[in-house]
Motif scaffolding. Sequence first.
Motif, mmCIF file in Angstrom:
data_model
loop_
_atom_site.group_PDB
_atom_site.id
_atom_site.type_symbol
_atom_site.label_atom_id
_atom_site.label_comp_id
_atom_site.label_asym_id
_atom_site.label_seq_id
_atom_site.Cartn_x
_atom_site.Cartn_y
_atom_site.Cartn_z
ATOM 1 N N ASN A 72 0.779 -1.169 -0.074
ATOM 2 C CA ASN A 72 0.036 -0.098 0.060
ATOM 3 C C ASN A 72 0.763 1.455 -0.093
ATOM 4 N N LEU A 73 1.941 1.148 0.727
ATOM 5 C CA LEU A 73 2.808 2.466 0.796
ATOM 6 C C LEU A 73 3.597 2.523 -0.237
ATOM 7 N N SER A 74 4.014 1.504 -0.966
ATOM 8 C CA SER A 74 4.887 1.536 -2.230
ATOM 9 C C SER A 74 4.092 1.756 -3.301
ATOM 10 N N TYR A 75 2.774 1.794 -3.369
ATOM 11 C CA TYR A 75 2.038 2.111 -4.614
ATOM 12 C C TYR A 75 2.384 3.757 -5.420
ATOM 13 N N PRO A 76 2.085 4.624 -4.488
ATOM 14 C CA PRO A 76 2.437 5.721 -5.102
ATOM 15 C C PRO A 76 3.754 6.011 -5.646
ATOM 16 N N LEU A 77 4.819 5.664 -4.721
ATOM 17 C CA LEU A 77 5.978 5.899 -5.282
ATOM 18 C C LEU A 77 6.506 4.815 -6.481
ATOM 19 N N LEU A 78 5.886 3.679 -6.849
ATOM 20 C CA LEU A 78 6.191 2.892 -7.871
ATOM 21 C C LEU A 78 5.504 3.693 -9.234
ATOM 22 N N ARG A 79 4.397 4.279 -8.814
ATOM 23 C CA ARG A 79 3.944 4.969 -9.959
ATOM 24 C C ARG A 79 4.463 6.295 -10.447
ATOM 25 N N HIS A 80 4.854 7.112 -9.396
ATOM 26 C CA HIS A 80 5.142 8.520 -9.440
ATOM 27 C C HIS A 80 6.681 8.747 -9.541
ATOM 28 N N THR A 81 7.562 7.862 -9.137
ATOM 29 C CA THR A 81 8.976 7.936 -8.961
ATOM 30 C C THR A 81 9.784 6.783 -9.541
ATOM 31 N N LYS A 82 11.073 7.021 -9.663
ATOM 32 C CA LYS A 82 12.158 6.028 -10.371
ATOM 33 C C LYS A 82 12.707 5.305 -9.046
ATOM 34 N N THR A 140 13.809 2.399 -6.241
ATOM 35 C CA THR A 140 13.900 1.093 -6.482
ATOM 36 C C THR A 140 12.954 0.748 -5.340
ATOM 37 N N GLN A 141 12.317 -0.869 -5.416
ATOM 38 C CA GLN A 141 11.585 -1.257 -4.239
ATOM 39 C C GLN A 141 12.593 -1.211 -2.866
ATOM 40 N N GLU A 142 13.961 -1.486 -2.981
ATOM 41 C CA GLU A 142 14.582 -1.372 -1.987
ATOM 42 C C GLU A 142 14.578 0.074 -1.050
ATOM 43 N N GLU A 143 14.558 0.975 -1.874
ATOM 44 C CA GLU A 143 14.570 2.417 -1.326
ATOM 45 C C GLU A 143 13.438 2.831 -0.647
ATOM 46 N N ILE A 144 12.180 2.420 -1.721
ATOM 47 C CA ILE A 144 11.009 2.655 -1.100
ATOM 48 C C ILE A 144 10.776 1.862 0.253
ATOM 49 N N THR A 145 11.382 0.552 0.471
ATOM 50 C CA THR A 145 10.880 -0.133 1.519
ATOM 51 C C THR A 145 11.662 0.534 2.730
ATOM 52 N N LYS A 146 12.705 1.060 2.690
ATOM 53 C CA LYS A 146 13.625 1.963 3.616
ATOM 54 C C LYS A 146 12.689 3.076 4.119
ATOM 55 N N LYS A 147 12.262 3.670 3.122
ATOM 56 C CA LYS A 147 11.267 4.948 3.328
ATOM 57 C C LYS A 147 10.101 4.442 4.317
ATOM 58 N N ALA A 148 9.439 3.421 3.669
ATOM 59 C CA ALA A 148 8.080 3.085 4.308
ATOM 60 C C ALA A 148 8.305 2.544 5.613
ATOM 61 N N ILE A 149 9.524 1.831 5.871
ATOM 62 C CA ILE A 149 9.650 1.438 7.320
ATOM 63 C C ILE A 149 9.912 2.669 8.346
ATOM 64 N N ARG A 150 10.699 3.737 7.564
ATOM 65 C CA ARG A 150 10.921 4.935 8.646
ATOM 66 C C ARG A 150 9.675 5.527 9.043
ATOM 67 N N ILE A 151 8.891 5.724 7.806
ATOM 68 C CA ILE A 151 7.379 6.414 8.333
ATOM 69 C C ILE A 151 6.776 5.592 9.239
ATOM 70 N N LEU A 152 6.424 4.174 8.937
ATOM 71 C CA LEU A 152 5.834 3.481 9.711
ATOM 72 C C LEU A 152 6.440 3.301 11.155
ATOM 73 N N ARG A 208 0.882 6.521 4.289
ATOM 74 C CA ARG A 208 0.927 6.423 2.677
ATOM 75 C C ARG A 208 0.885 7.799 2.077
ATOM 76 N N SER A 209 -0.018 8.529 2.748
ATOM 77 C CA SER A 209 0.050 10.137 1.789
ATOM 78 C C SER A 209 1.252 10.798 2.541
ATOM 79 N N LEU A 210 2.183 10.325 3.222
ATOM 80 C CA LEU A 210 3.370 11.093 3.519
ATOM 81 C C LEU A 210 4.457 10.597 2.581
ATOM 82 N N MET A 211 4.426 9.259 1.900
ATOM 83 C CA MET A 211 5.472 8.603 1.283
ATOM 84 C C MET A 211 6.062 9.409 -0.004
ATOM 85 N N LEU A 212 5.109 10.344 -0.568
ATOM 86 C CA LEU A 212 5.541 11.275 -1.737
ATOM 87 C C LEU A 212 6.133 12.537 -1.008
ATOM 88 N N LYS A 213 6.381 12.564 0.285
ATOM 89 C CA LYS A 213 7.085 13.883 0.897
ATOM 90 C C LYS A 213 6.451 15.053 0.342
#
Length: 243
Positions: A101-111, A113-125, A153-158
Motif C-alpha cells: 500500500n505504501l509503495s504504490y504511490p512511489l512505484l507510480r510516480h517515482t523511479k 527502487t523497491q529497496e529504497e521505497i521499503t527503507k522509506k516506508a519502514i522509517r515512516i511506519l 501512505r500520504s506522506l510517502m511522496l513527501k
Amino acid sequence: METVLKVSNFHKSFGTKEIHKGTSFELFRGECLGLLGGSGTGKSVILRALVGLERPDDGEIYYKNRKVHTLSESEWRPLRKEIAYVFQNGALFDSLSVLENLSYPLLRHTKLTQEEITKKAIRILNQLDLFDTEHLYPNELSGGMQKRVGLARSLMLKPEVVLFDEPTAGLDPKNTILIQEAICKLSKTDYTSILVTHDMSTALRVCDRIMLLEDNKIKLTATIEELKDKSHPLYEFIKGVQN
Ligand SMILES: Nc1ncnc2c1ncn2[C@@H]1O[C@H](COP(=O)(O)OP(=O)(O)O)[C@@H](O)[C@H]1O
Ligand SMILES: [Mg+2]
C-alpha cells in the motif's frame, strides 16, 4: 514569513445552498493551521478546493504565488504530489500488504527502487508507531492502525503541504493521541499543514494558529499564544461548535 497557500474571497454554493461567502486565509510555511467549524460549515469543501477537487464560484486560490483555481485537471495532477489531502477515511487496498500500500504511490510516480521505497516506508511506519506491520494486510489491523497506515501512505511522496481532514474522528482515545502526536511531530519538522477538527483540545495541542469557519467565512483567527488567554473571543464562539 512565506505564504504557501492563500485563499482569497472564496465563494461556493451547491444549488441554492451557499456554503462559502468570502472565505479568506493564508497558510505560512512550517505552520500547522487548525480549521474549526461546526458540521456542514464547508471545512471539507475548502480542503477539496485546495487540491483542485472543487472549483470556486468566485475568489482565488494561490499556491506559492501561483494562481491554481483555474488549472485544468491535468495541470493539477503533479501538484497533488506536493499538496496531500488525507481523507476522512483513507481507504487502503485490502488485497495489498501495508508495505505494498505504501509503495504504490512511489512505484507510480517515482523511479525509486523497491529497496529504497521499503527503507522509506519502514522509517515512516516507525514514526507513526507502526512497528513490524509492513507485511500485514489491512484486515489484520485495528481501525486506528489502518488510519495511521493511510496517513503514512500520504506522506510517502513527501508532500510540502498536508491537509488533514478530521484525522481523529471516530477513533478511541489511545489512537487519537497517537495520531495527534504524529501530526505534532510531522508539523514541527518537515511539513506545512492544515488540520480540520471540531475538537478544540486537539487543535490547541497540535496547531500553531487556529481559525474558525462560521457564517460562511473565516470569522476569527488566533495564534496559540493569544489563546493562552482563556477570555479570548474564540472560546466564546467555540462553545456553539463543539458537539
Ligand atoms: N458535492 C456536493 N454537492 C452538494 N452539496 C455538497 C457537496 N459537497 C458538500 N456539500 C454540502 O456542503 C456543505 C458543507 O459540506 P462539508 O464541507 O463536507 O462540511 P464539513 O464542514 O462538515 O466538512 C454540506 O451541507 C454538504 O452537504
Ligand atoms: Mg468534513
